[in-house]
Design a protein around this motif. Structure first.
Motif, mmCIF file in Angstrom:
data_model
loop_
_atom_site.group_PDB
_atom_site.id
_atom_site.type_symbol
_atom_site.label_atom_id
_atom_site.label_comp_id
_atom_site.label_asym_id
_atom_site.label_seq_id
_atom_site.Cartn_x
_atom_site.Cartn_y
_atom_site.Cartn_z
ATOM 1 N N GLY A 109 0.799 -1.230 0.000
ATOM 2 C CA GLY A 109 0.000 0.000 0.000
ATOM 3 C C GLY A 109 0.828 1.275 0.000
ATOM 4 O O GLY A 109 0.282 2.377 -0.116
ATOM 5 N N LYS A 112 4.396 1.119 -4.049
ATOM 6 C CA LYS A 112 5.560 0.514 -4.709
ATOM 7 C C LYS A 112 5.303 0.230 -6.195
ATOM 8 O O LYS A 112 6.094 0.640 -7.047
ATOM 9 C CB LYS A 112 5.921 -0.773 -3.959
ATOM 10 C CG LYS A 112 7.206 -1.405 -4.361
ATOM 11 C CD LYS A 112 7.630 -2.446 -3.356
ATOM 12 C CE LYS A 112 6.486 -3.303 -2.840
ATOM 13 N NZ LYS A 112 5.845 -4.139 -3.872
ATOM 14 N N THR A 114 2.972 1.374 -8.186
ATOM 15 C CA THR A 114 2.747 2.639 -8.892
ATOM 16 C C THR A 114 4.088 3.312 -9.180
ATOM 17 O O THR A 114 4.331 3.802 -10.288
ATOM 18 C CB THR A 114 1.875 3.581 -8.012
ATOM 19 O OG1 THR A 114 0.711 2.876 -7.613
ATOM 20 C CG2 THR A 114 1.501 4.847 -8.731
ATOM 21 N N ASP A 249 1.100 14.617 -2.168
ATOM 22 C CA ASP A 249 0.036 15.488 -2.663
ATOM 23 C C ASP A 249 -1.156 15.483 -1.719
ATOM 24 O O ASP A 249 -2.011 16.345 -1.790
ATOM 25 C CB ASP A 249 -0.418 15.027 -4.057
ATOM 26 C CG ASP A 249 -0.701 13.519 -4.107
ATOM 27 O OD1 ASP A 249 0.139 12.760 -3.614
ATOM 28 O OD2 ASP A 249 -1.763 13.132 -4.620
HETATM 29 P P1 GDP Z 1 1.945 -1.140 -3.273
HETATM 30 O O1 GDP Z 1 1.066 -2.089 -2.513
HETATM 31 O O2 GDP Z 1 3.065 -0.622 -2.432
HETATM 32 O O3 GDP Z 1 2.422 -1.688 -4.580
HETATM 33 O O4 GDP Z 1 1.055 0.165 -3.563
HETATM 34 P P2 GDP Z 1 0.299 0.626 -4.883
HETATM 35 O O5 GDP Z 1 1.287 1.031 -5.945
HETATM 36 O O6 GDP Z 1 -0.721 -0.385 -5.251
HETATM 37 O O7 GDP Z 1 -0.376 1.967 -4.369
HETATM 38 C C1 GDP Z 1 -1.366 1.988 -3.352
HETATM 39 C C2 GDP Z 1 -2.306 3.165 -3.603
HETATM 40 O O8 GDP Z 1 -1.599 4.391 -3.445
HETATM 41 C C3 GDP Z 1 -2.877 3.184 -5.020
HETATM 42 O O9 GDP Z 1 -4.228 3.559 -4.941
HETATM 43 C C4 GDP Z 1 -2.057 4.273 -5.731
HETATM 44 O O10 GDP Z 1 -2.779 4.896 -6.768
HETATM 45 C C5 GDP Z 1 -1.786 5.230 -4.591
HETATM 46 N N1 GDP Z 1 -0.568 6.034 -4.772
HETATM 47 C C6 GDP Z 1 0.693 5.617 -4.988
HETATM 48 N N2 GDP Z 1 1.558 6.674 -5.048
HETATM 49 C C7 GDP Z 1 0.810 7.785 -4.883
HETATM 50 C C8 GDP Z 1 1.118 9.200 -4.818
HETATM 51 O O11 GDP Z 1 2.267 9.673 -4.921
HETATM 52 N N3 GDP Z 1 0.057 10.035 -4.603
HETATM 53 C C9 GDP Z 1 -1.235 9.574 -4.464
HETATM 54 N N4 GDP Z 1 -2.191 10.452 -4.246
HETATM 55 N N5 GDP Z 1 -1.538 8.270 -4.484
HETATM 56 C C10 GDP Z 1 -0.543 7.378 -4.708
#
Ligand code: GDP
Length: 294
Positions: A109, A112, A114, A249
């Protein structure tokens, strides 16, 4: 970004304006307000103490009180100390090798997957080819998500069907990159909801067997002190090369951004400023200090 930190710091420094000559007492009041602004922004307390000691020492040393524009000079001192606190930084990805391997890690979450996509996009704009590697085999949805992200930025995604060994996937992906003229391999490793031994062991094994050129931790800037704690834990296990702080943001208070370098010794490389693929900025300490002070 950091609306309350910005507001509070500006108010603190503004309170000194227009007072003509500053006195020792009202400068102390101003400094106390700067300290309160940092505590309210959730900056780790030892960092606040160290920061304030430096600001006070500099302010006294420069004889701020006797200067022509004491308030402006104090703003200058705070600005310089913010740069010291946030830096030094080097936002370059150092992609000089034929194939550079970047290992990405972080809690579930944090952003990563993204961020992997954002980096692939950035690398593409520099005329290089990136390969996104689905090494998060914890959740089947993660592999699918990486494919969606890869498609949206025009980057190839390497995944293996029914794979169970993330290390083998990473090794095969690096081989694939060498054979297919790909310049940068981005390993999207597994995350967990919290730090656990098994996850760290898996990441350490990938680190040892693949030998990535750089290892970046993705942390959620909204989580304040937790972001700093997870950076500490990951750095103990992996000797990170940098932190990428996401979601700045949103209504992040700023504390994690201000504390992480001081507490862990690991520089911030990039910041995430939107959920879109172009929402990644290289991190520059002077620019950030300027943004914070307005
Ligand atoms: P992971 O589990 O670490 O791979 O996380 P994800 O890449 O799935 O991201 C989790 C949530 O955070 C998603 O809804 C993304 O769109 C959101 N997210 C990631 N980076 C950013 C950011 O810099 N700004 C915003 N507002 N949302 C982000």
């Amino acid at each position: 970004m950091f609306a309350s930190l910005q507001d509070n710091l500006r108010t603190a420094l503004k309170s000194l304006r227009g007072k003509g000559k500053l006195t020792d007492a009202n400068m102390r009041d101003g400094l106390r307000m700067v300290e309160e602004a940092m505590i309210e922004a959730d900056v780790a307390y030892p960092v606040v103490q160290d920061f304030m000691a430096r600001v006070s020492e500099e302010a006294m040393g420069q004889k701020v009180l006797k200067s022509l524009n004491p308030d402006q000079q104090l703003v200058g001192v705070v600005h310089e100390q913010l740069i010291q606190l946030l830096g030094p930084v080097d936002p370059s990805l150092h992609l000089e090798k034929d194939v550079t391997v970047l290992m990405m890690c972080g809690l579930q979450g944090a952003g990563k997957t993204t961020t992997c996509g954002k980096l692939a996009r950035l690398i593409g704009t520099e005329g290089k080819k990136a390969l996104l590697v689905a090494a998060d085999l914890q959740r089947p949805a993660a592999v699918q998500q990486l494919h969606v992200v890869g498609e949206s930025v025009g980057a190839k995604v390497y995944s293996e069907e029914n794979a169970s060994d993330p290390i083998a996937v990473c090794q095969n992906a690096v081989k694939f990159a060498r054979e297919n003229g790909i310049n940068v391999v981005i390993l999207d490793t597994a995350g967990r909801l919290a730090i656990d031994e098994e996850l760290m062991e898996q990441l350490k094994t990938i680190d040892r067997k693949i030998g990535p050129d750089q290892c970046f931790l993705v942390v959620d800037g909204m989580t304040g002190q937790d972001a700093v704690n997870s950076a500490k834990a990951f750095n103990d296990a992996l000797e990170l090369d940098g932190v990428i702080m996401t979601k700045l943001d949103g209504d992040a208070r700023g504390g994690a951004l201000l504390s992480v370098k001081h507490v862990t010794g690991v520089p911030i490389k990039f910041i995430g400023i939107s959920e879109h693929m172009d929402g990644l900025e290289p991190f520059y300490a002077d620019r950030m200090a300027g943004r914070i002070l307005g």
